[in-house]
Motif scaffolding. Structure first.
Motif, PDB file in Angstrom:
ATOM      1  N   THR A 158       0.384  -1.380   0.148  1.00 30.59           N
ATOM      2  CA  THR A 158       0.197  -0.021   0.163  1.00 30.59           C
ATOM      3  C   THR A 158       1.052   1.009   0.465  1.00 30.59           C
ATOM      4  N   ARG A 159       2.124   0.992   0.307  1.00 27.74           N
ATOM      5  CA  ARG A 159       2.846   2.277   0.556  1.00 27.74           C
ATOM      6  C   ARG A 159       4.186   1.632  -0.117  1.00 27.74           C
ATOM      7  N   VAL A 160       5.171   2.464  -0.407  1.00 30.16           N
ATOM      8  CA  VAL A 160       6.301   1.343  -1.389  1.00 30.16           C
ATOM      9  C   VAL A 160       7.573   0.948   0.009  1.00 30.16           C
ATOM     10  N   TYR A 161       8.323   0.308  -0.146  1.00 25.67           N
ATOM     11  CA  TYR A 161       9.603   0.070   1.033  1.00 25.67           C
ATOM     12  C   TYR A 161      10.471  -0.110  -0.125  1.00 25.67           C
ATOM     13  N   VAL A 162      11.362   0.723   0.175  1.00 21.62           N
ATOM     14  CA  VAL A 162      12.902   0.865  -0.567  1.00 21.62           C
ATOM     15  C   VAL A 162      14.169   0.277   0.436  1.00 21.62           C
ATOM     16  N   TYR A 163      14.976  -1.060   0.485  1.00 29.24           N
ATOM     17  CA  TYR A 163      15.802  -0.787   0.590  1.00 29.24           C
ATOM     18  C   TYR A 163      17.020  -1.545   0.469  1.00 29.24           C
ATOM     19  N   SER A 164      18.316  -1.468   0.875  1.00 26.93           N
ATOM     20  CA  SER A 164      19.824  -1.957  -0.163  1.00 26.93           C
ATOM     21  C   SER A 164      20.728  -2.759   1.046  1.00 26.93           C
ATOM     22  N   THR A 165      20.131  -2.761   2.101  1.00 27.48           N
ATOM     23  CA  THR A 165      21.219  -3.042   2.915  1.00 27.48           C
ATOM     24  C   THR A 165      20.347  -4.821   3.676  1.00 27.48           C
ATOM     25  N   ASP A 166      21.207  -5.656   3.125  1.00 20.50           N
ATOM     26  CA  ASP A 166      20.738  -6.998   4.650  1.00 20.50           C
ATOM     27  C   ASP A 166      21.730  -6.884   5.537  1.00 20.50           C
ATOM     28  N   ILE A 167      20.831  -6.276   6.833  1.00 19.17           N
ATOM     29  CA  ILE A 167      21.916  -6.845   8.175  1.00 19.17           C
ATOM     30  C   ILE A 167      21.401  -8.456   8.727  1.00 19.17           C
ATOM     31  N   PRO A 168      22.594  -8.821   9.488  1.00 19.19           N
ATOM     32  CA  PRO A 168      22.174 -10.174   9.277  1.00 19.19           C
ATOM     33  C   PRO A 168      21.523 -10.609  10.951  1.00 19.19           C
ATOM     34  N   GLY A 169      20.295 -11.284  10.770  1.00 20.21           N
ATOM     35  CA  GLY A 169      19.509 -12.031  12.554  1.00 20.21           C
ATOM     36  C   GLY A 169      21.011 -13.100  12.725  1.00 20.21           C
ATOM     37  N   PRO A 170      20.098 -13.955  14.369  1.00 27.39           N
ATOM     38  CA  PRO A 170      20.616 -14.881  14.719  1.00 27.39           C
ATOM     39  C   PRO A 170      19.989 -15.814  13.708  1.00 27.39           C
ATOM     40  N   GLY A 171      19.629 -16.241  12.797  1.00 30.28           N
ATOM     41  CA  GLY A 171      18.484 -17.410  11.804  1.00 30.28           C
ATOM     42  C   GLY A 171      17.904 -17.815  13.141  1.00 30.28           C
ATOM     43  N   GLY A 172      17.417 -19.463  13.357  1.00 30.74           N
ATOM     44  CA  GLY A 172      16.769 -20.122  14.542  1.00 30.74           C
ATOM     45  C   GLY A 172      15.031 -19.888  14.349  1.00 30.74           C
ATOM     46  N   MET A 173      14.526 -20.187  14.982  1.00 33.85           N
ATOM     47  CA  MET A 173      12.840 -20.156  15.137  1.00 33.85           C
ATOM     48  C   MET A 173      12.171 -19.272  16.302  1.00 33.85           C
ATOM     49  N   PRO A 174      11.149 -18.612  16.788  1.00 32.19           N
ATOM     50  CA  PRO A 174      11.549 -17.794  17.665  1.00 32.19           C
ATOM     51  C   PRO A 174      11.234 -19.099  18.761  1.00 32.19           C
ATOM     52  N   VAL A 175      11.495 -17.868  19.578  1.00 31.16           N
ATOM     53  CA  VAL A 175      11.631 -18.984  21.058  1.00 31.16           C
ATOM     54  C   VAL A 175      10.372 -18.494  21.496  1.00 31.16           C
ATOM     55  N   GLY A 176       9.613 -19.987  21.839  1.00 27.94           N
ATOM     56  CA  GLY A 176       7.977 -20.314  22.214  1.00 27.94           C
ATOM     57  C   GLY A 176       7.386 -21.147  20.725  1.00 27.94           C
ATOM     58  N   THR A 177       7.814 -21.363  20.227  1.00 28.19           N
ATOM     59  CA  THR A 177       7.536 -22.021  19.074  1.00 28.19           C
ATOM     60  C   THR A 177       7.807 -23.652  19.228  1.00 28.19           C
ATOM     61  N   ASN A 178       8.767 -23.994  20.255  1.00 29.18           N
ATOM     62  CA  ASN A 178       8.881 -25.486  19.938  1.00 29.18           C
ATOM     63  C   ASN A 178       8.616 -26.212  21.369  1.00 29.18           C
ATOM     64  N   GLY A 179       8.377 -25.903  22.295  1.00 29.28           N
ATOM     65  CA  GLY A 179       7.929 -26.412  23.538  1.00 29.28           C
ATOM     66  C   GLY A 179       8.899 -25.536  23.915  1.00 29.28           C
ATOM     67  N   LYS A 180       9.760 -26.583  25.656  1.00 27.72           N
ATOM     68  CA  LYS A 180       9.765 -26.119  26.443  1.00 27.72           C
ATOM     69  C   LYS A 180      10.737 -27.124  27.318  1.00 27.72           C
ATOM     70  N   ALA A 181      12.591 -26.270  27.508  1.00 24.35           N
ATOM     71  CA  ALA A 181      13.062 -27.249  27.688  1.00 24.35           C
ATOM     72  C   ALA A 181      13.417 -26.993  29.673  1.00 24.35           C
ATOM     73  N   MET A 182      14.549 -27.716  30.320  1.00 24.07           N
ATOM     74  CA  MET A 182      14.825 -27.681  31.543  1.00 24.07           C
ATOM     75  C   MET A 182      16.728 -27.250  31.705  1.00 24.07           C
ATOM     76  N   LEU A 183      16.651 -26.131  31.599  1.00 26.61           N
ATOM     77  CA  LEU A 183      18.423 -26.119  31.596  1.00 26.61           C
ATOM     78  C   LEU A 183      19.015 -25.947  32.591  1.00 26.61           C
ATOM     79  N   LEU A 184      20.232 -27.192  32.827  1.00 28.17           N
ATOM     80  CA  LEU A 184      21.297 -27.081  34.148  1.00 28.17           C
ATOM     81  C   LEU A 184      21.927 -26.078  33.708  1.00 28.17           C
ATOM     82  N   LEU A 185      21.847 -24.810  34.761  1.00 24.11           N
ATOM     83  CA  LEU A 185      22.790 -24.106  34.251  1.00 24.11           C
ATOM     84  C   LEU A 185      23.434 -23.430  35.237  1.00 24.11           C
ATOM     85  N   SER A 186      24.947 -23.968  34.928  1.00 22.37           N
ATOM     86  CA  SER A 186      26.549 -24.005  36.675  1.00 22.37           C
ATOM     87  C   SER A 186      26.716 -22.643  35.803  1.00 22.37           C
TER      88      SER A 186
END
Ligand code: ATP
Ligand code: MG
Length: 391
Positions: A158-186
């Motif tokens: 509906t509007r026009v978007y112009v861009y020329s830079t791709d800053i890399p994101g971390p990849g992966g998948m959004p947290v919360g879309t794949n269940g939950k786990a318990m991390l043993l954190l030392s």
């Protein structure tokens, strides 16, 4: 010059009918990391998420926050042109190129996407016409459709978007879309990295820390809290369970052969972690173990700690060299905290010559010596667990 970001995502595009769940989770996580920075408008639009920034927002800070959102493949700072009328559009795009690329001795290519199918020009026509306009306005520019220095994308919505830079994101998948786990954190280097890696696959996290006061200090505990905070920059809110492990450790020390201490202790950690995980509806445990790193992580030792729980145990670092783990820890900013020199409950009771090839039968036999008191102690540890909400 940028007042908005266009967010691209990779894998979540593949999720068929569940796609909206992934998109919503991504949008919510983005809103979550930006919320403390100001009033941003985050919304979904046809396979993209758009972030509109408030006036006086901080560009660097915003990009940095977005780079912590799993699921983002790239972050594109965009200029929005409100008027998609051709003259306004070409002028807007030309001005963009003029400001962004003061030196016009570069090669370029225009890529067009037309989400608004009513727009009078097709995508190839937009590319061609826009290219011609730019060449006329900036005669030093050269077209290169294969390896252009400037890859200019024009998305007509509906509007026009112009861009020329791709800053890399971390990849992966959004947290919360794949269940939950318990991390043993030392307080070490490995477990925060392990938590980060599993969270990156879309898993939300809870964490458990085994604390042995007064043998381990408040500072050692605070270090774990700080590490949990470090991880929660990526995962969002997280519950940290602090288990008082002192009595159990002393009891094992008292009753069992000292060279088996670490293994037996680790087995009780796993048992308790699994109980907490069940209560928290987690689908797995996560540890920072890596084959052969220390005596308690040989294949024999891992088999021994593994046999006490039925829940899957995820060990994302299992085949990583220490150096590679350290690199990730530095990247995700947990390293500096991890190397603070506070004592760890495993190191205090550690034997001079721990078994490296524990025999399962022998270990089970030794554990029989704990029969009298251990169940009550485990119950007590669970009953007195301290819950810290990490935000
Ligand atoms: P880390 O750097 O993660 O502490 P490590 O190389 O020191 O790992 P160990 O001490 O053998 O290895 O621990 C192996 C794994 O067991 C850790 O990665 C962690 O997941 C878990 N663990 C060890 N000690 C604790 C503790 N006190 N509380 C919670 N989890 C622990
Ligand atoms: Mg450790």
């Amino acid at each position: 010059m940028f007042r908005a970001f266009l967010i691209k995502y990779a894998e979540i595009g593949l999720k068929g009918n569940n796609r909206y769940i992934f998109e919503n989770a991504l949008r919510d996580r983005i809103a979550g990391v930006l919320n403390p920075l100001g009033t941003y408008n985050v919304r979904k639009e046809q396979g993209r998420v758009f972030v509109e920034c408030p006036e006086n927002y901080d560009y660097e800070e915003t990009v940095e926050a977005l780079q912590r959102v799993f699921g983002i493949s790239s972050i594109c700072p965009v200029v929005v042109i409100d008027d998609s009328d051709w003259d306004a559009l070409t002028k807007g795009v030309g001005d963009y190129v003029d400001t962004m690329y003061p030196d016009k001795n570069i090669t370029f290519k225009v890529m067009a996407k037309r989400a608004d199918k009513n727009y009078p020009l097709t995508s190839p026509e937009i590319c061609r016409e826009m290219g011609a306009y730019l060449l006329k306005r900036f005669p030093e520019l050269k077209v290169d459709v294969h390896q252009p220095e400037l890859r200019l994308t024009v998305e007509v919505r509906t509007r026009v978007y112009v861009y020329s830079t791709d800053i890399p994101g971390p990849g992966g998948m959004p947290v919360g879309t794949n269940g939950k786990a318990m991390l043993l954190l030392s307080g070490g280097i490995d477990s925060p990295v392990a938590g980060y890696m599993i969270a990156k696959r879309g898993v939300s996290m809870a964490a458990v820390y085994f604390h042995a006061p007064p043998y381990t200090s408040e500072r050692a505990k605070q270090k774990v809290v700080d590490l949990a905070k470090g991880i929660s920059k990526y995962t969002g809110r997280m519950k940290l369970f602090v288990v008082n492990f002192t009595d159990i450790q002393l009891y094992i020390y008292d009753k069992c052969p000292h060279n088996e201490l670490t293994i037996i202790m680790r087995r009780y950690m796993m048992r308790i972690a699994e109980k907490l995980a069940e209560e928290e509806n987690c689908l797995g445990l996560v540890t920072g173990e890596s084959i052969g790193q220390v005596a308690s992580q040989t294949m024999h030792s891992l088999a021994s700690t593994n046999e006490v729980c039925s829940m899957p145990v995820y060990r994302p670092l299992v085949a990583f060299d220490k150096k590679d783990i350290v690199d990730i820890a530095k990247n995700i900013d947990t390293y500096e905290t991890s190397i603070l020199p506070y004592e760890d409950c495993c190191t205090i009771f550690v034997a001079k010559h721990p078994v490296t090839k524990p025999n399962l039968k022998t270990i089970r036999n030794s554990e029989r010596r704990l029969e009298e008191g251990i169940d009550d102690m485990v119950d007590m540890a669970l009953k007195t667990v301290e819950i810290i909400n990490i935000d």
